[in-house]
Scaffold this motif. Sequence first.
Motif, PDB file in Angstrom:
ATOM      1  N   SER A 436       0.833  -1.217   0.000  1.00  0.00           N
ATOM      2  CA  SER A 436       0.000   0.000   0.000  1.00  0.00           C
ATOM      3  C   SER A 436       0.861   1.257   0.000  1.00  0.00           C
ATOM      4  O   SER A 436       0.569   2.237  -0.681  1.00  0.00           O
ATOM      5  CB  SER A 436      -0.884   0.048   1.237  1.00  0.00           C
ATOM      6  OG  SER A 436      -1.656  -1.082   1.308  1.00  0.00           O
ATOM      7  N   VAL A 466      -8.398  -0.079  -2.272  1.00  0.00           N
ATOM      8  CA  VAL A 466      -7.891  -1.400  -1.891  1.00  0.00           C
ATOM      9  C   VAL A 466      -9.003  -2.212  -1.221  1.00  0.00           C
ATOM     10  O   VAL A 466      -9.175  -3.403  -1.502  1.00  0.00           O
ATOM     11  CB  VAL A 466      -6.650  -1.249  -0.974  1.00  0.00           C
ATOM     12  CG1 VAL A 466      -6.290  -2.567  -0.310  1.00  0.00           C
ATOM     13  CG2 VAL A 466      -5.468  -0.708  -1.785  1.00  0.00           C
ATOM     14  N   GLU A 467      -9.788  -1.546  -0.403  1.00  0.00           N
ATOM     15  CA  GLU A 467     -10.899  -2.235   0.272  1.00  0.00           C
ATOM     16  C   GLU A 467     -11.892  -2.792  -0.747  1.00  0.00           C
ATOM     17  O   GLU A 467     -12.311  -3.937  -0.659  1.00  0.00           O
ATOM     18  CB  GLU A 467     -11.624  -1.239   1.182  1.00  0.00           C
ATOM     19  CG  GLU A 467     -11.777  -1.736   2.604  1.00  0.00           C
ATOM     20  CD  GLU A 467     -12.162  -0.583   3.510  1.00  0.00           C
ATOM     21  OE1 GLU A 467     -13.333  -0.160   3.420  1.00  0.00           O
ATOM     22  OE2 GLU A 467     -11.288  -0.089   4.247  1.00  0.00           O
ATOM     23  N   GLU A 470     -10.435  -5.714  -2.614  1.00  0.00           N
ATOM     24  CA  GLU A 470     -10.327  -6.900  -1.778  1.00  0.00           C
ATOM     25  C   GLU A 470     -11.701  -7.558  -1.628  1.00  0.00           C
ATOM     26  O   GLU A 470     -11.830  -8.776  -1.766  1.00  0.00           O
ATOM     27  CB  GLU A 470      -9.773  -6.492  -0.405  1.00  0.00           C
ATOM     28  CG  GLU A 470      -8.990  -7.613   0.238  1.00  0.00           C
ATOM     29  CD  GLU A 470      -8.467  -7.236   1.614  1.00  0.00           C
ATOM     30  OE1 GLU A 470      -8.674  -6.075   2.062  1.00  0.00           O
ATOM     31  OE2 GLU A 470      -7.855  -8.094   2.251  1.00  0.00           O
ATOM     32  N   SER A 471     -12.722  -6.716  -1.413  1.00  0.00           N
ATOM     33  CA  SER A 471     -14.048  -7.315  -1.211  1.00  0.00           C
ATOM     34  C   SER A 471     -14.576  -7.919  -2.514  1.00  0.00           C
ATOM     35  O   SER A 471     -15.359  -8.844  -2.496  1.00  0.00           O
ATOM     36  CB  SER A 471     -15.026  -6.283  -0.644  1.00  0.00           C
ATOM     37  OG  SER A 471     -15.310  -5.340  -1.637  1.00  0.00           O
ATOM     38  N   GLU A 473     -12.762  -9.545  -4.394  1.00  0.00           N
ATOM     39  CA  GLU A 473     -11.848 -10.689  -4.603  1.00  0.00           C
ATOM     40  C   GLU A 473     -10.970 -10.515  -5.849  1.00  0.00           C
ATOM     41  O   GLU A 473     -10.666 -11.463  -6.550  1.00  0.00           O
ATOM     42  CB  GLU A 473     -12.624 -12.005  -4.660  1.00  0.00           C
ATOM     43  CG  GLU A 473     -13.294 -12.307  -3.343  1.00  0.00           C
ATOM     44  CD  GLU A 473     -14.139 -13.576  -3.362  1.00  0.00           C
ATOM     45  OE1 GLU A 473     -13.995 -14.364  -4.305  1.00  0.00           O
ATOM     46  OE2 GLU A 473     -14.922 -13.745  -2.422  1.00  0.00           O
ATOM     47  N   ILE A 475      -8.096  -8.622  -5.436  1.00  0.00           N
ATOM     48  CA  ILE A 475      -6.750  -8.642  -4.846  1.00  0.00           C
ATOM     49  C   ILE A 475      -6.808  -9.312  -3.470  1.00  0.00           C
ATOM     50  O   ILE A 475      -7.883  -9.457  -2.885  1.00  0.00           O
ATOM     51  CB  ILE A 475      -6.150  -7.216  -4.681  1.00  0.00           C
ATOM     52  CG1 ILE A 475      -6.999  -6.357  -3.718  1.00  0.00           C
ATOM     53  CG2 ILE A 475      -6.004  -6.517  -6.000  1.00  0.00           C
ATOM     54  CD1 ILE A 475      -6.296  -5.074  -3.289  1.00  0.00           C
ATOM     55  N   THR A 476      -5.642  -9.732  -2.994  1.00  0.00           N
ATOM     56  CA  THR A 476      -5.566 -10.222  -1.614  1.00  0.00           C
ATOM     57  C   THR A 476      -4.486  -9.430  -0.888  1.00  0.00           C
ATOM     58  O   THR A 476      -3.557  -8.908  -1.507  1.00  0.00           O
ATOM     59  CB  THR A 476      -5.183 -11.715  -1.550  1.00  0.00           C
ATOM     60  OG1 THR A 476      -3.984 -11.878  -2.297  1.00  0.00           O
ATOM     61  CG2 THR A 476      -6.265 -12.597  -2.116  1.00  0.00           C
ATOM     62  N   ARG A 477      -4.657  -9.378   0.424  1.00  0.00           N
ATOM     63  CA  ARG A 477      -3.691  -8.630   1.232  1.00  0.00           C
ATOM     64  C   ARG A 477      -3.093  -9.592   2.248  1.00  0.00           C
ATOM     65  O   ARG A 477      -3.810 -10.275   2.974  1.00  0.00           O
ATOM     66  CB  ARG A 477      -4.436  -7.521   1.959  1.00  0.00           C
ATOM     67  CG  ARG A 477      -3.573  -6.340   2.209  1.00  0.00           C
ATOM     68  CD  ARG A 477      -4.210  -5.229   2.911  1.00  0.00           C
ATOM     69  NE  ARG A 477      -5.653  -5.036   2.851  1.00  0.00           N
ATOM     70  CZ  ARG A 477      -6.216  -3.883   3.163  1.00  0.00           C
ATOM     71  NH1 ARG A 477      -5.472  -2.853   3.506  1.00  0.00           N
ATOM     72  NH2 ARG A 477      -7.519  -3.743   3.152  1.00  0.00           N
ATOM     73  N   LEU A 482       0.412  -6.734  -1.262  1.00  0.00           N
ATOM     74  CA  LEU A 482      -0.791  -6.786  -2.084  1.00  0.00           C
ATOM     75  C   LEU A 482      -0.513  -7.635  -3.318  1.00  0.00           C
ATOM     76  O   LEU A 482       0.544  -7.489  -3.934  1.00  0.00           O
ATOM     77  CB  LEU A 482      -1.172  -5.379  -2.561  1.00  0.00           C
ATOM     78  CG  LEU A 482      -1.446  -4.336  -1.480  1.00  0.00           C
ATOM     79  CD1 LEU A 482      -1.540  -2.956  -2.111  1.00  0.00           C
ATOM     80  CD2 LEU A 482      -2.734  -4.684  -0.741  1.00  0.00           C
ATOM     81  N   THR A 485      -5.577 -11.458  -7.572  1.00  0.00           N
ATOM     82  CA  THR A 485      -6.049 -12.836  -7.747  1.00  0.00           C
ATOM     83  C   THR A 485      -6.105 -13.113  -9.246  1.00  0.00           C
ATOM     84  O   THR A 485      -5.934 -12.192 -10.055  1.00  0.00           O
ATOM     85  CB  THR A 485      -7.472 -12.988  -7.171  1.00  0.00           C
ATOM     86  OG1 THR A 485      -8.320 -12.081  -7.892  1.00  0.00           O
ATOM     87  CG2 THR A 485      -7.520 -12.678  -5.688  1.00  0.00           C
TER      88      THR A 485
END
Length: 745
Positions: A436, A466-467, A470-471, A473, A475-477, A482, A485
């Motif tokens: 980040s 980023v949030e 991520e939600s 799906e 990217i993953t943290r 970071l 997927t």
Amino acid sequence: MKISNLHLPESLVESYKKKGIEDLYPPQEECVRMGLLENKNLLISIPTASGKTLVAEMAMHKHIENGGKCLYVVPLKALAAEKFSEFSDKGVRVGIATGDLDKKDDFLGKNDIIITTSEKADSLLRNRAVWMNMITCLVLDEAHLIDSEDRGATLEMVITKLRYLNDNMQVIALTATIGNPKKFAEWLSADLVTSKWRPVDLKEGVFFSDTIYSDTEEKKIKTPTKHDDANLCLDCIEEGGQCLVFVNSRRNAEGFAKRMAKVLEKSDFSDPELEIIQKKLEDAAETEMGRILAICTGKGASFHHAGMKKDQRQIVEQGFRDGHIKVISSTPTLAAGLNLPARRVIIRDYMRFKGGFGMVPIPVREYRQMAGRAGRPHLDPYGEAVLIAKGRESANGLYEEFIDAPAEDVKSRLDDESIITAHILSLISTGFVKESADLVSFLERTFYVYLNKKSKYLSKIVDNAVEFLESAEMITRLGDQLSATEYGNLVSRLYINPVTAEIITEKLKEKQNAINEGEKILLDSSKTGFKEEEKENKETVFSDIGLLQLLCTTPDMYTMYVKKDDLPVLEKFFYEHEDELWVGLSYDTMEEDFAVLKTAMLLDNWINEIGDETICTRFNVGPGDIYNVVESMKWLLYSASRISYMMAPDLRVRVREVELRMKHGIKRELLPLVKLRNIGRVRARRLFNNGFSSPEKIKNADFSKLSAILGKKIAEDVLEQVKREEHDYPGSDYSKKENGSGFSE
Ligand code: ADP
């Protein structure tokens, strides 16, 4: 300054000599003095036609001589083609990249100069084309378009990424006059070259009553008709010049050409070449608009707008360049890129409709771009740009508002969170950044942060993005790390907004679940004898119009303007097809919802083989519009197809079918036929209507019957293909995609 003294490669100097170019123009000299040939970054803000391309070309050849590689970024595909022919045959290897956005195009790296659009440049960066790390010279043509509402953010990211990757890369930014060139130059670490010099003098003036008022003179003209615009054109034509008339809509462009054609018909003007041009346009005409274009052009007055097909536009442009067509009335698109100067440029409509604001004046920068088209070097003694005033008062106002006004500042378009989110995904997916904190420091290099100095808000924006990713799906943290997927990588490579991908994924998953549940019922009900009914139910879960409507709601699709006359048709369609639609209509967003529906309906007509002419009348559009909207939807359907393969595999065949139907403009029943090489929508329809509904049926065909339908040569080729009994035919889209992108059915 003599070009031969600049120590440039001999082949380049020779090619200039052949064109009669031996001395530099004054602004070009200034560029050389400022270090153009010594790897200095330059922001060159000089008028149209003062030789910017030549400046960039000299610098690029210097790089190539030293083993470097150059990237030339243009705003439009048409301009890429223009530059490609300009740079070719000068002893260096030139490549052009404007095609599909998910290809790496490694072969392009073999070239010395690669010409590309900003979208393609960004996609090459996302697809990790290795040679992008080897660029030593970056040229940005029309760099002020960093300000463009829909495309500026991409250009800004391309510049930022390339500068990040290539430390010593020279940046040459070519721009129209802008209000804040110093700021823009500072961001690019560039020195600024500005000049008002032009190869042909430009007189700017305002027309009122019967006189053109400019700073230096008052010129009275004859007024044989009651229309100012036509009188101004006639006056210029009588003096041996040509005119461009800028208006604010396609309808006005066509309307003026019709009126002007009548005026020219009554005047003494004639040119036998026009008959040949008219014939060419008649041959290219498939619609009423095309036929009107041919008739007007035959009289010497033509029009030019984005609703026309490419070949029609090219015929008009050539006819004008060759001096036969005397007047073109055009929407402002022509001012943006094309090199099509005329002695007199008439800016008739300087007010334009803007949703939510009513009629507003056009930007000063746009006025200058239009005015800059005035004067053909070596052909016209001067260029004239004329604004038409509605009254004495407005004549003064026009001077202040346009001629004497400073150009607007350029600003950054990364100020939209959904756009930043898309670019953040690409930064993570391509491994540009891994944490980040790196994201923040990368974005700090953008023009957006440079202008706004908003670093403290930046981390908040980054956190939100980023949030979201991520939600979704994508990217993953893992701690601070970071990574994208498989789904995130796909979305980044497909070059669509993550929000678009989410809209597609959610709906397709929902449909897949519904179908699976339906299947369960189907199995159960088979015992109870309700099978047919359930089958019907399964069909309605997936509908072509539903998918098209869904895709039209995404931020990656533009929609058509809804006119009052469209409303009854749209309402009727809505009530008849409510069950098939995938997105509900809401009273609060009725305008947008109807625009989505209209666009989806047009596309649905296209895949149901409704003819161009009917579509144009039914939807109030030109053939060029059909082409544009189909092109955009093709990419979205391809993306949906790829996404369904990963996220909703039960639907992939259905989505793929719609994708292929959009590509060819055909009903589902023709799909088996267009897999054959050389068989497109017209031939496939002819085959089908003659009983050849599949390759198998063609196999047993009587040759004479087949060649009566297809012609001997194609009939032979098709027979050869079907007799090979391959599972995949050579022209099959399935096999092509498999080779191209690893996507197989
Ligand atoms: P811009 O990109 O600034 O609009 P171009 O580079 O397209 O302008 O140049 C306009 C025209 O001027 C081209 O036909 C080009 O060949 C010609 N030209 C450029 N530099 C010179 C020069 N030094 N001497 C003569 N003609 C030139």
